[in-house]
Design a protein around this motif. Structure first.
Motif, short mmCIF file in Angstrom:
data_model
loop_
_atom_site.label_atom_id
_atom_site.label_comp_id
_atom_site.label_asym_id
_atom_site.label_seq_id
_atom_site.Cartn_x
_atom_site.Cartn_y
_atom_site.Cartn_z
N GLY A 1 -16.64 -37.30 34.15
CA GLY A 1 -16.22 -36.38 35.19
C GLY A 1 -16.09 -34.98 34.64
O GLY A 1 -15.85 -34.80 33.45
N ASP A 2 -16.24 -34.01 35.52
CA ASP A 2 -16.11 -32.62 35.09
C ASP A 2 -15.13 -31.88 36.00
O ASP A 2 -14.06 -31.48 35.58
CB ASP A 2 -17.48 -31.96 35.06
CG ASP A 2 -17.53 -30.79 34.07
OD1 ASP A 2 -16.56 -30.63 33.29
OD2 ASP A 2 -18.51 -30.04 34.09
N TYR B 1 -15.96 -32.95 21.66
CA TYR B 1 -16.14 -34.29 21.06
C TYR B 1 -14.88 -34.85 20.44
O TYR B 1 -14.93 -35.84 19.71
CB TYR B 1 -17.32 -34.29 20.04
CG TYR B 1 -18.50 -33.58 20.62
CD1 TYR B 1 -19.25 -34.17 21.62
CD2 TYR B 1 -18.81 -32.26 20.24
CE1 TYR B 1 -20.30 -33.49 22.24
CE2 TYR B 1 -19.85 -31.58 20.84
CZ TYR B 1 -20.58 -32.20 21.84
OH TYR B 1 -21.60 -31.51 22.46
#
Ligand SMILES: Cc1cc2nc3c(=O)[nH]c(=O)nc-3n(C[C@H](O)[C@H](O)[C@H](O)COP(=O)(O)O)c2cc1C
Length: 190
Positions: free
Chosen positions: A162-163, A89
């Motif tokens: 996106g990863d 985060y």
């Protein structure tokens, strides 16, 4: 009018990641006449920041090595673009460490780092796996408050989803936003 110079600082923990891909798209659409450069913190590693301030404060000399390269690039920017993956985060550890070094630069005798950065614009670009851009609120808040502290203008946070590497190139909303990102009005500008 002074020409704008965009300095991109990348802080991913992998090469050719999503945040770099999204920021590169936005970089293709800089305001007319603007110049740019790109530095990757992976090429310019910094040691963990050590706070030099004692009871009497601190006075530091202008740094050399990677720190000196990063300080010089930071000072060249009319527009400083921090490109970081969304990690827990907030920004990545390399990006956080680079920001921590700003505190040391505030203590360099004669530099007046804060005064020099005042009026320049800070931008953020990040990619996370979450569909909810609100998950980057912590990152946006930390950069916005940092800009405020430095009397810089806050340009805003460009968020993409996106990863796996390249995923963000399928986030059409983010790619569309990237096309006008640096020419759109500043957040909160009069
Ligand atoms: C250490 C770590 C922490 C992460 N934390 C978050 C997170 O808090 N929220 C999120 O949406 N994605 C999170 N992710 C996923 C990354 O943001 C995502 O893979 C992103 O595409 C990475 O950007 P990059 O390719 O530029 O490195 C995390 C990934 C890693 C490795």
């Amino acid at each position: 009018m002074t020409n704008r110079h965009f300095v991109f600082i990348e802080g991913s923990s992998r090469r050719d990641g999503n945040s770099a891909a999204l920021a590169s798209k936005a970089r293709e659409h800089l305001p007319e006449g603007a110049t740019s450069e790109w530095l990757n913190l992976a090429d310019l590693p910094l040691a963990d920041f050590e706070d030099p301030r004692g009871p009497e404060g601190a006075s530091q000399v202008y740094p050399d090595g990677n720190e000196g390269v990063l300080l010089a690039a930071t000072l060249r920017a009319t527009d400083l673009v921090l490109v970081s993956p969304l990690y827990w985060y907030t920004v990545s550890a390399p990006m956080k460490r680079y920001l921590d070094y700003w505190s040391g630069w505030l203590n360099i005798t004669g530099l007046r780092f804060r005064r020099q950065m005042a009026g320049r614009t800070l931008w953020g670009v990040t990619v996370g796996h979450a569909d909810d851009p609100g998950q980057a609120d912590g990152l946006a808040t930390s950069l916005k408050f940092s800009a405020d502290y430095m009397a810089m203008r806050w340009g805003g946070l460009l968020y993409g989803i996106g990863d796996r590497p390249g995923d963000v190139l399928r986030d059409t909303a983010a790619l569309r936003a990237a096309e006008t990102w640096f020419s759109a009005a500043l957040v909160g500008a009069e």
